[in-house]
Design an enzyme around this catalytic site. Structure first.
Site, PDB file in Angstrom:
ATOM      1  N   GLU A 231      -6.529 -10.211  -0.984  1.00  0.00           N
ATOM      2  CA  GLU A 231      -5.984  -9.729   0.285  1.00  0.00           C
ATOM      3  C   GLU A 231      -4.605 -10.314   0.552  1.00  0.00           C
ATOM      4  O   GLU A 231      -3.661  -9.606   0.906  1.00  0.00           O
ATOM      5  CB  GLU A 231      -6.929 -10.094   1.438  1.00  0.00           C
ATOM      6  CG  GLU A 231      -6.458  -9.596   2.790  1.00  0.00           C
ATOM      7  CD  GLU A 231      -6.285  -8.087   2.788  1.00  0.00           C
ATOM      8  OE1 GLU A 231      -5.115  -7.623   2.832  1.00  0.00           O
ATOM      9  OE2 GLU A 231      -7.281  -7.380   2.691  1.00  0.00           O
ATOM     10  N   ASP A 235      -1.100  -8.109   0.562  1.00  0.00           N
ATOM     11  CA  ASP A 235      -0.263  -8.027   1.755  1.00  0.00           C
ATOM     12  C   ASP A 235       1.173  -8.458   1.473  1.00  0.00           C
ATOM     13  O   ASP A 235       2.135  -7.774   1.848  1.00  0.00           O
ATOM     14  CB  ASP A 235      -0.844  -8.911   2.871  1.00  0.00           C
ATOM     15  CG  ASP A 235      -2.109  -8.351   3.485  1.00  0.00           C
ATOM     16  OD1 ASP A 235      -2.407  -7.161   3.263  1.00  0.00           O
ATOM     17  OD2 ASP A 235      -2.800  -9.100   4.199  1.00  0.00           O
ATOM     18  N   SER A 427      -6.378  -2.111   3.872  1.00  0.00           N
ATOM     19  CA  SER A 427      -5.602  -3.346   3.840  1.00  0.00           C
ATOM     20  C   SER A 427      -4.207  -3.117   3.287  1.00  0.00           C
ATOM     21  O   SER A 427      -3.265  -3.795   3.685  1.00  0.00           O
ATOM     22  CB  SER A 427      -6.294  -4.390   2.963  1.00  0.00           C
ATOM     23  OG  SER A 427      -7.289  -5.080   3.657  1.00  0.00           O
TER      24      SER A 427
END
Length: 505
Positions: A231, A235, A427
């Site tokens: 994650e 990002d 995400s």
């Protein structure tokens, strides 16, 4: 305006291990009510944000409330370790025994089915009548995980994958912009990254490695080595590739209601990094949030948009159920907040620099996820959604607002813990949009802040309208829908439309 979720969301599957040692100490965050009337969102292009330095004087905690809380703390043997009046928060430390008496809870040790142990209480804190009116929430007594990251790895090799730069090209991100002068805040509730991964990845894209700074929140830190690394790196790599000259500030916090609230609040009020965009790729179903946690989060998000920060969040990867097993539709929070630009997901197919097809992401048949979306049961329909038609029988805040490529079968080529891999999920869409907003801010010379009203006024003129597919209970349709919102962006057209609104103001 929002209604409150249930007051207790204690996980019924958690196993009780026994009482908590009463001599142990804990630290809680007490969120105070704000003084005066709530701030208005800094709404593009008509309403400007107050400065971060002046905000507290108008919308921070009332000094009388702070003194009242200090008296309460002394009476209950609690120590004040920090007070941020502009953020309306005070941290109090005390023994388990003192905290239980002060807030009317019984703390125990619990274990989730996957083996995670945490301190918890089976009902929400109950401050005394004398303290109640002054306080929105007491956070940190229940330390169960409140959110999960919304990324998905493909179960089979991706049929077509893209670098972030290729996705930005397909979505026609505006030329001559790179995020210069902007800071993108990334909220992370676990995981971490290694600098070598970033330098290797950005070098492979023939880009300089962006400036990345870590901000420790409530004991959180950059701790690579676990599943959540995917994650964090997703990002940073998506946002950093598409807004390569922006600063990336990563706020690492524990995955608790206290940590999540503190990360958003600290990022919103950060006078050092001064983010203009905040990207959140973590969340959980609305009905999993306690009343106090929900209200505290809403107050932090309200601060952020009033300060001119555009807050963007992933809508979830479990279709219209959001992973809840009651056969009812649910939406993810904080994406369902009226202060958040909620991002749904698509499956993207391209030929060269041209989009061949784009449909709703739904791979539930292969157990590979689907975009979240639906209608909030907690947040009322905002004024800026007055022109859209919600699904029959619903009357809350529609989710999502916008979308982008999220299907892991058409996912993003990234680097995680020394390995090149392909990852999807909503995400990825949050930092994708964060980079676009940063580039628009750069060109416009002013932060967009709360961009909802502008986007809903612009409508399909700046979007690839997704009209095929479903996320379970909801189907794509012309215009806004509860799968992909207005659709995926045409960045150049969006910037032009925003410039037009700026001239009209």
């Amino acid at each position: 305006m929002s209604a409150s979720p249930t007051s207790s969301t204690f996980p019924q599957t958690a196993r009780y291990l026994g009482p908590h040692g009463t001599d142990d100490t804990m630290e809680v965050t007490v969120v105070l009510r704000r003084r005066g009337t709530p701030p208005e969102p800094a709404q593009w292009p008509t309403r400007h944000a107050p400065s971060r330095t002046s905000f507290g004087e108008r919308f921070g905690a009332d000094p009388a409330d702070v003194e009242h809380l200090r008296g309460f703390a002394r009476d209950h043997g609690l120590q004040e370790t920090d007070c941020q009046m502009h953020r309306r928060s005070m941290r109090l430390r005390g023994s388990i025994s003192a905290l239980q008496k002060a807030f009317g809870v019984e703390l125990g040790r619990y274990e989730t089915p996957d083996g995670r142990q945490f301190t918890g209480c089976q009902h929400a804190p109950q401050p005394s009548q004398a303290l109640g009116p002054h306080v929105i929430a007491v956070l940190g007594l229940d330390q169960r995980p409140v959110a999960k990251p919304h990324f998905r790895r493909a179960k089979q090799p991706a049929s077509q994958s893209f670098t972030p730069l290729q996705v930005g090209q397909l979505y026609q991100y505006p030329d001559g912009t790179d995020g210069s002068g902007q800071t993108i805040a990334l909220i992370e509730l676990g995981g971490g990254y290694q600098s070598d991964d970033l330098s290797t990845y950005f070098s492979s894209l023939q880009l300089t490695t962006p400036t990345v700074v870590d901000v420790a929140v409530s004991g959180g830190s950059n701790q690579p080595g676990g599943d959540a690394d995917a994650e964090v790196l997703l990002d940073i790599e998506v946002a950093g590739a598409l807004a390569n000259s922006a600063k990336i500030a990563v706020y690492f916090a524990p995955n608790t209601d206290q940590g999540f609230y503190e990360a958003i609040s600290q990022a919103a009020h950060d006078t050092t990094n001064q983010p203009s965009v905040m990207s959140i790729s973590w969340g959980g179903p609305e009905n999993n949030w306690s009343t106090q946690s929900f209200d505290a989060m809403q107050s932090a998000l309200e601060d952020a948009v009033a300060l001119g920060v555009t807050v963007i969040a992933a809508a979830g990867d479990d279709g219209s159920s959001d992973g809840v097993t009651d056969n009812q539709p649910h939406v993810d929070f904080p994406a369902s907040s009226q202060y958040v630009l909620a991002c749904g997901g698509t499956r993207l197919q391209a030929s060269g620099t041209t989009i061949k097809s784009e449909t709703v992401w739904n791979e539930t048949a292969s157990n590979n996820g689907a975009t979240g979306g639906g209608v909030s049961a907690q947040v009322a329909k905002p004024d800026w959604q007055s022109g859209i038609t919600l699904p029959a029988g619903t009357n809350g805040r529609g989710v999502p607002d916008v979308a982008g490529d999220a299907d892991p079968a058409s996912g993003y080529a990234v680097r995680v813990d020394g390995q090149d891999t392909v990852i999807g999920g909503t995400s990825a869409v949050a930092p994708l949009w964060a980079a676009l907003i940063a580039r628009c801010n750069q060109s416009l010379g002013s932060p967009l802040g709360d961009v909802h009203a502008a986007i809903y006024q612009i409508g399909t003129a700046a979007f690839h309208d997704i009209t095929s597919g479903n996320n379970g209970d909801f189907k794509a349709s012309k215009g806004w829908d509860a799968c992909t919102g207005w659709g995926s962006p045409n960045g150049t057209k969006l910037l032009t439309a925003l410039q037009g609104l700026q001239k009209q103001a």
